[in-house]
Design a protein around this motif. Structure first.
Motif, PDB file in Angstrom:
ATOM      1  N   THR A 235       0.886  -1.152  -0.114  1.00 47.24           N
ATOM      2  CA  THR A 235      -0.159  -0.044   0.160  1.00 47.24           C
ATOM      3  C   THR A 235       0.987   1.134  -0.001  1.00 47.24           C
ATOM      4  O   THR A 235       1.425   1.518   0.829  1.00 47.24           O
ATOM      5  N   PRO A 236       0.803   2.018  -0.940  1.00 45.96           N
ATOM      6  CA  PRO A 236      -0.046   1.814  -2.140  1.00 45.96           C
ATOM      7  C   PRO A 236       0.332   0.689  -3.246  1.00 45.96           C
ATOM      8  O   PRO A 236       1.679   0.128  -2.921  1.00 45.96           O
ATOM      9  N   GLU A 237      -0.424   0.396  -4.080  1.00 51.64           N
ATOM     10  CA  GLU A 237      -0.105  -0.884  -5.013  1.00 51.64           C
ATOM     11  C   GLU A 237       1.297  -0.518  -5.690  1.00 51.64           C
ATOM     12  O   GLU A 237       1.759  -1.166  -6.054  1.00 51.64           O
ATOM     13  N   GLU A 238       1.275   0.805  -6.296  1.00 57.65           N
ATOM     14  CA  GLU A 238       2.289   1.211  -6.977  1.00 57.65           C
ATOM     15  C   GLU A 238       3.194   2.262  -6.386  1.00 57.65           C
ATOM     16  O   GLU A 238       2.879   3.427  -6.040  1.00 57.65           O
ATOM     17  N   THR A 239       4.237   1.694  -5.958  1.00 59.50           N
ATOM     18  CA  THR A 239       5.151   2.478  -5.320  1.00 59.50           C
ATOM     19  C   THR A 239       6.251   3.600  -6.206  1.00 59.50           C
ATOM     20  O   THR A 239       6.279   3.034  -7.182  1.00 59.50           O
ATOM     21  N   ARG A 240       6.812   4.356  -5.544  1.00 59.44           N
ATOM     22  CA  ARG A 240       7.785   5.200  -6.285  1.00 59.44           C
ATOM     23  C   ARG A 240       8.793   4.277  -7.054  1.00 59.44           C
ATOM     24  O   ARG A 240       9.220   4.445  -7.940  1.00 59.44           O
ATOM     25  N   LEU A 241       9.423   3.369  -6.036  1.00 57.98           N
ATOM     26  CA  LEU A 241      10.204   2.178  -6.831  1.00 57.98           C
ATOM     27  C   LEU A 241       9.787   1.642  -7.914  1.00 57.98           C
ATOM     28  O   LEU A 241      10.425   1.240  -8.937  1.00 57.98           O
ATOM     29  N   LEU A 242       8.294   1.361  -7.743  1.00 61.57           N
ATOM     30  CA  LEU A 242       7.922   0.379  -9.162  1.00 61.57           C
ATOM     31  C   LEU A 242       7.711   1.587 -10.412  1.00 61.57           C
ATOM     32  O   LEU A 242       7.822   1.135 -11.440  1.00 61.57           O
ATOM     33  N   ARG A 243       7.379   2.550 -10.052  1.00 59.41           N
ATOM     34  CA  ARG A 243       7.185   3.705 -11.131  1.00 59.41           C
ATOM     35  C   ARG A 243       8.408   4.118 -11.804  1.00 59.41           C
ATOM     36  O   ARG A 243       8.596   4.002 -12.803  1.00 59.41           O
TER      37      ARG A 243
END
Length: 289
Positions: A235-243
């Motif tokens: 949470t959140p599903e899309e983190t800064r790392l993933l973006r």
């Protein structure tokens, strides 16, 4: 959900537990399959852990989940522990035998972590170089799973406290190929990040609400299309790392899938049923209790 005199209970033992999604996802699964069971979260201070575990027997719970800070402390209080939980030194799932009231501990974090990774990358990771940010309880399950499942040629543990990473490497060295385990500080990890096929964030950096927007690696130019980047934060599903990783062409994997898969492995042990994942994802994303 209807509660009656035959309803069986499952609980989460931890402190604190107010933030947990486990009641939401397990109760959604019970409801979807008509299982007469209910899941509750119970805050248990460390001094009360012995009594809480004894209560699982006395009250004939189906079982329990275990979270921070009890995953390690609960081991000696159980009647049996699976090999993988013993190897990692942590239990996140307890199952009560209905005939004997014996309590068995397991660690489904390993299975939950590997399932989404296999689906996203499969055999492409066999023998690859890997890197894990973090050296805490989550990292222990991740490192053990990677060592035993993918046989990496190099697995680098990156931690802010080198002694913690060294301890983790020493504890799991028997499961590693010769010289596969390495330890690094964040300051010295650039080359390892660039040359690792898999990057895993096993720290809480990025977790809402307090650490939303944070990342264990603020240098996205070090990612490429050759990377698989897996963030255990859900949470959140899309983190800064993933973006950041996806913007550089890397394959991103979010932590919500691990959350569901570790829960599905526990649910199977309590009920002998496969978890209805569609109903669980719907409940998690809608906020339905």
């Amino acid at each position: 959900m209807s509660i009656d005199a035959t309803t069986q209970l499952v609980t989460l033992l931890g402190h604190p537990v107010e933030h947990s999604f486990s009641p939401r996802l397990h109760n959604a699964a019970f409801r979807a399959q008509g299982v007469n069971a209910a899941y509750v979260a119970t805050p248990v201070r460390p001094a009360a852990l012995d009594a809480a575990v004894a209560g699982l027997r006395a009250l004939q719970f189906l079982g329990a989940n275990v979270t921070t800070p009890h995953k390690e402390a609960v081991l000696p209080l159980l009647d049996a522990v699976t090999d993988r939980a013993r190897a990692v030194g942590a239990v996140n799932t307890i199952v009560r035998d209905e005939d004997t009231d014996r309590l068995r501990g397991d660690n489904t974090d390993i299975e939950g972590f590997l399932q989404p990774l296999d689906e996203a990358a499969g055999g492409a990771l066999n023998g690859a170089s890997m890197l894990v940010f973090g050296a805490g309880g989550a990292a222990r399950a991740v490192v053990y799973g990677l060592l035993t499942h993918y046989d990496p040629d190099r697995l680098t543990i990156v931690a802010r406290r080198p002694e913690q990473a060294e301890g983790l490497a020493a504890d799991l060295a028997e499961h590693a190929p010769s010289d596969a385990l390495r330890v690094s500080s964040f300051e010295e990890a650039t080359l390892s990040v660039r040359t690792s096929r898999l990057i895993v964030n096993a720290t809480p950096l990025g977790m809402a609400p307090d650490r939303r927007g944070q990342t264990p690696w603020p240098n996205p130019v070090d990612f490429s299309a050759d990377h698989v980047v897996y963030d255990l934060v859900y949470t959140p599903e899309e983190t800064r790392l993933l973006r950041d990783a996806a913007a550089e062409g890397a394959t991103p994997i979010g932590g919500l899938d691990m959350l569901v898969e570790q829960a599905a492995a526990a649910y199977r042990q309590w009920t002998d049923r496969d978890m209805p994942r569609d109903a669980v994802y719907e409940a998690l994303r809608s906020g339905k209790q």
